[in-house]
Design a protein around this motif. Structure first.
Motif, PDB file in Angstrom:
ATOM      1  N   THR A 109       1.863 -51.115 -65.441  1.00  0.00           N
ATOM      2  CA  THR A 109       3.030 -50.230 -65.533  1.00  0.00           C
ATOM      3  C   THR A 109       2.926 -49.204 -64.397  1.00  0.00           C
ATOM      4  O   THR A 109       1.900 -49.126 -63.732  1.00  0.00           O
ATOM      5  CB  THR A 109       3.072 -49.508 -66.889  1.00  0.00           C
ATOM      6  N   GLY A 110       3.956 -48.434 -64.216  1.00  0.00           N
ATOM      7  CA  GLY A 110       3.952 -47.491 -63.091  1.00  0.00           C
ATOM      8  C   GLY A 110       4.307 -46.080 -63.496  1.00  0.00           C
ATOM      9  O   GLY A 110       5.333 -45.555 -63.066  1.00  0.00           O
ATOM     10  N   ARG A 111       3.471 -45.462 -64.305  1.00  0.00           N
ATOM     11  CA  ARG A 111       3.735 -44.085 -64.737  1.00  0.00           C
ATOM     12  C   ARG A 111       3.247 -43.088 -63.686  1.00  0.00           C
ATOM     13  O   ARG A 111       2.341 -43.382 -62.914  1.00  0.00           O
ATOM     14  CB  ARG A 111       3.045 -43.796 -66.076  1.00  0.00           C
ATOM     15  N   LYS A 112       3.835 -41.908 -63.698  1.00  0.00           N
ATOM     16  CA  LYS A 112       3.453 -40.877 -62.744  1.00  0.00           C
ATOM     17  C   LYS A 112       1.977 -40.508 -62.920  1.00  0.00           C
ATOM     18  O   LYS A 112       1.524 -40.214 -64.017  1.00  0.00           O
ATOM     19  CB  LYS A 112       4.325 -39.632 -62.936  1.00  0.00           C
ATOM     20  N   HIS A 113       1.232 -40.556 -61.818  1.00  0.00           N
ATOM     21  CA  HIS A 113      -0.193 -40.215 -61.796  1.00  0.00           C
ATOM     22  C   HIS A 113      -1.022 -41.113 -62.712  1.00  0.00           C
ATOM     23  O   HIS A 113      -2.105 -40.729 -63.157  1.00  0.00           O
ATOM     24  CB  HIS A 113      -0.429 -38.759 -62.196  1.00  0.00           C
ATOM     25  N   GLN A 114      -0.522 -42.308 -63.017  1.00  0.00           N
ATOM     26  CA  GLN A 114      -1.149 -43.142 -64.046  1.00  0.00           C
ATOM     27  C   GLN A 114      -2.626 -43.419 -63.803  1.00  0.00           C
ATOM     28  O   GLN A 114      -3.467 -43.215 -64.692  1.00  0.00           O
ATOM     29  CB  GLN A 114      -0.404 -44.480 -64.184  1.00  0.00           C
ATOM     30  N   ILE A 115      -2.985 -43.923 -62.627  1.00  0.00           N
ATOM     31  CA  ILE A 115      -4.385 -44.260 -62.345  1.00  0.00           C
ATOM     32  C   ILE A 115      -5.256 -43.016 -62.443  1.00  0.00           C
ATOM     33  O   ILE A 115      -6.338 -43.042 -63.044  1.00  0.00           O
ATOM     34  CB  ILE A 115      -4.507 -44.904 -60.957  1.00  0.00           C
ATOM     35  N   ARG A 116      -4.775 -41.938 -61.895  1.00  0.00           N
ATOM     36  CA  ARG A 116      -5.533 -40.682 -61.898  1.00  0.00           C
ATOM     37  C   ARG A 116      -5.762 -40.180 -63.321  1.00  0.00           C
ATOM     38  O   ARG A 116      -6.857 -39.730 -63.677  1.00  0.00           O
ATOM     39  CB  ARG A 116      -4.789 -39.650 -61.060  1.00  0.00           C
ATOM     40  N   ILE A 117      -4.724 -40.263 -64.149  1.00  0.00           N
ATOM     41  CA  ILE A 117      -4.827 -39.791 -65.528  1.00  0.00           C
ATOM     42  C   ILE A 117      -5.740 -40.694 -66.359  1.00  0.00           C
ATOM     43  O   ILE A 117      -6.627 -40.225 -67.078  1.00  0.00           O
ATOM     44  CB  ILE A 117      -3.428 -39.710 -66.173  1.00  0.00           C
ATOM     45  N   GLN A 118      -5.539 -42.001 -66.246  1.00  0.00           N
ATOM     46  CA  GLN A 118      -6.286 -42.912 -67.116  1.00  0.00           C
ATOM     47  C   GLN A 118      -7.778 -42.957 -66.786  1.00  0.00           C
ATOM     48  O   GLN A 118      -8.607 -43.050 -67.691  1.00  0.00           O
ATOM     49  CB  GLN A 118      -5.671 -44.310 -67.066  1.00  0.00           C
ATOM     50  N   PHE A 119      -8.123 -42.871 -65.524  1.00  0.00           N
ATOM     51  CA  PHE A 119      -9.551 -42.850 -65.189  1.00  0.00           C
ATOM     52  C   PHE A 119     -10.192 -41.515 -65.575  1.00  0.00           C
ATOM     53  O   PHE A 119     -11.366 -41.464 -65.944  1.00  0.00           O
ATOM     54  CB  PHE A 119      -9.772 -43.151 -63.700  1.00  0.00           C
ATOM     55  N   THR A 120      -9.408 -40.431 -65.530  1.00  0.00           N
ATOM     56  CA  THR A 120      -9.919 -39.144 -66.011  1.00  0.00           C
ATOM     57  C   THR A 120     -10.146 -39.205 -67.516  1.00  0.00           C
ATOM     58  O   THR A 120     -11.174 -38.728 -68.021  1.00  0.00           O
ATOM     59  CB  THR A 120      -8.929 -38.013 -65.660  1.00  0.00           C
ATOM     60  N   GLU A 121      -9.204 -39.794 -68.241  1.00  0.00           N
ATOM     61  CA  GLU A 121      -9.355 -39.947 -69.687  1.00  0.00           C
ATOM     62  C   GLU A 121     -10.581 -40.798 -70.025  1.00  0.00           C
ATOM     63  O   GLU A 121     -11.255 -40.560 -71.029  1.00  0.00           O
ATOM     64  CB  GLU A 121      -8.099 -40.592 -70.286  1.00  0.00           C
ATOM     65  N   LEU A 122     -10.864 -41.779 -69.183  1.00  0.00           N
ATOM     66  CA  LEU A 122     -12.003 -42.661 -69.404  1.00  0.00           C
ATOM     67  C   LEU A 122     -13.330 -41.968 -69.108  1.00  0.00           C
ATOM     68  O   LEU A 122     -14.392 -42.426 -69.543  1.00  0.00           O
ATOM     69  CB  LEU A 122     -11.859 -43.914 -68.523  1.00  0.00           C
ATOM     70  N   GLY A 123     -13.257 -40.849 -68.371  1.00  0.00           N
ATOM     71  CA  GLY A 123     -14.474 -40.120 -68.027  1.00  0.00           C
ATOM     72  C   GLY A 123     -14.963 -40.385 -66.622  1.00  0.00           C
ATOM     73  O   GLY A 123     -16.053 -39.957 -66.251  1.00  0.00           O
ATOM     74  N   PHE A 124     -14.122 -41.069 -65.802  1.00  0.00           N
ATOM     75  CA  PHE A 124     -14.508 -41.417 -64.432  1.00  0.00           C
ATOM     76  C   PHE A 124     -13.357 -41.064 -63.484  1.00  0.00           C
ATOM     77  O   PHE A 124     -12.645 -41.953 -62.991  1.00  0.00           O
ATOM     78  CB  PHE A 124     -14.846 -42.906 -64.334  1.00  0.00           C
ATOM     79  N   PRO A 125     -13.147 -39.768 -63.241  1.00  0.00           N
ATOM     80  CA  PRO A 125     -11.995 -39.351 -62.423  1.00  0.00           C
ATOM     81  C   PRO A 125     -12.085 -39.853 -60.985  1.00  0.00           C
ATOM     82  O   PRO A 125     -13.172 -40.102 -60.460  1.00  0.00           O
ATOM     83  CB  PRO A 125     -12.069 -37.824 -62.487  1.00  0.00           C
TER      84      PRO A 125
END
Length: 274
Positions: A211-227
């Motif tokens: 999918t293509g949400r705003k800042h998606q990769i940045r947000i999801q990897f931060t949520e995972l603990g690996f910004p």
């Protein structure tokens, strides 16, 4: 320096530049006529109406009773637009390399240093954004040259028919491969990644964006603990000296005018993370 705006109403027929220069002189605003003309060329002047329109020409005729507005942001820095590269082009669309630090489209303060304005100046055609990249993110972008092409590719995006691949360097050592699913701004956000190389304190990953949400990769990897390294907005302890380590590295799509012909466009080797 702070942003500001100048609003000027015409009490007789005049030109846009003359009206603004007169207003600035009366209001004690230090903007020369040359500076005003440059700001207009850069897309910072607008009609004040229900549907505001940009005014770029200094001699644009302003009728009595009309109001225009000039938006001034002294902090806008010049950008080397020669770093925008065309990687693939047909009559209907082009695929370009957008360098980090460049906006996709302008604001009311101007659009001179944006990829959409640069393409318009180069081609003389009205370009249409199919998707966007964050200002800090470099990489491949598709730009349509016609409304028909814009509709065709927008439909492919909607149906997840365009494959968007990214390269990133993230802090820490995430597991080798994983599918991430979460909700961003009330919408499902999905991506899949694979670690390509573990470094001493970071990892190089390839990301398939579903999918293509705003800042998606940045947000999801931060949520995972690996910004993502170098991210100025998300994560802690991920500062670096080179900026956001995230690149839109590849696009794979079906050319609507050559049905069944999958096109693959990648960023040049010297601009990849790995």
């Amino acid at each position: 320096m702070k942003k500001f705006s100048v609003t000027a109403k015409a009490y007789s027929d005049t030109t846009a530049a003359d009206l603004l220069a007169e207003k600035c002189a009366k209001a004690g605003i230090e903007l020369s006529k040359i500076k005003i003309k440059n700001l207009m060329k850069q897309g910072a002047c607008w009609t004040k109406s229900a549907k505001p329109e940009r005014i770029r020409k200094a001699k644009y005729e302003i009728k009595r009773g009309q109001t225009i507005k000039l938006y001034v942001d002294p902090n806008i820095a010049e950008f080397d637009m020669s770093t925008v590269e065309c990687l693939h082009e047909t009559h209907h669309y082009g695929v370009y390399y957008k360098p980090a630090g460049l906006l996709c489209q302008g604001t009311k303060y101007g659009d001179e240093y944006t990829i959409i304005r640069e393409i318009h100046k180069r081609t003389g055609r009205e370009p249409f954004l199919i998707h966007r990249l964050d200002k800090e993110t470099a990489g491949v972008m598709m730009i349509a040259y016609t409304k028909k092409a814009a509709r065709a590719f927008s439909q492919q995006i909607k149906n997840h028919k365009i494959q968007k691949t990214y390269q990133a360097e993230v802090k820490g050592k995430p597991e080798k491969a994983k599918r991430l699913e979460s909700v961003i701004d009330g919408k499902n956000a999905i991506l899949e990644y694979e670690v390509k190389k573990y470094l001493e304190k970071t990892a190089l990953v390839e990301v398939n964006l579903i999918t293509g949400r705003k800042h998606q990769i940045r947000i999801q990897f931060t949520e995972l603990g690996f910004p993502v390294m170098g991210d100025p907005r998300y994560g802690k302890g991920n500062v670096n000296d080179t900026g956001l380590a995230l690149i839109a590295s590849k696009l794979v799509f079906d050319d609507p005018w050559r049905s069944g012909n999958l096109v693959t466009i990648e960023v040049p080797q010297d601009k990849r993370l790995f």
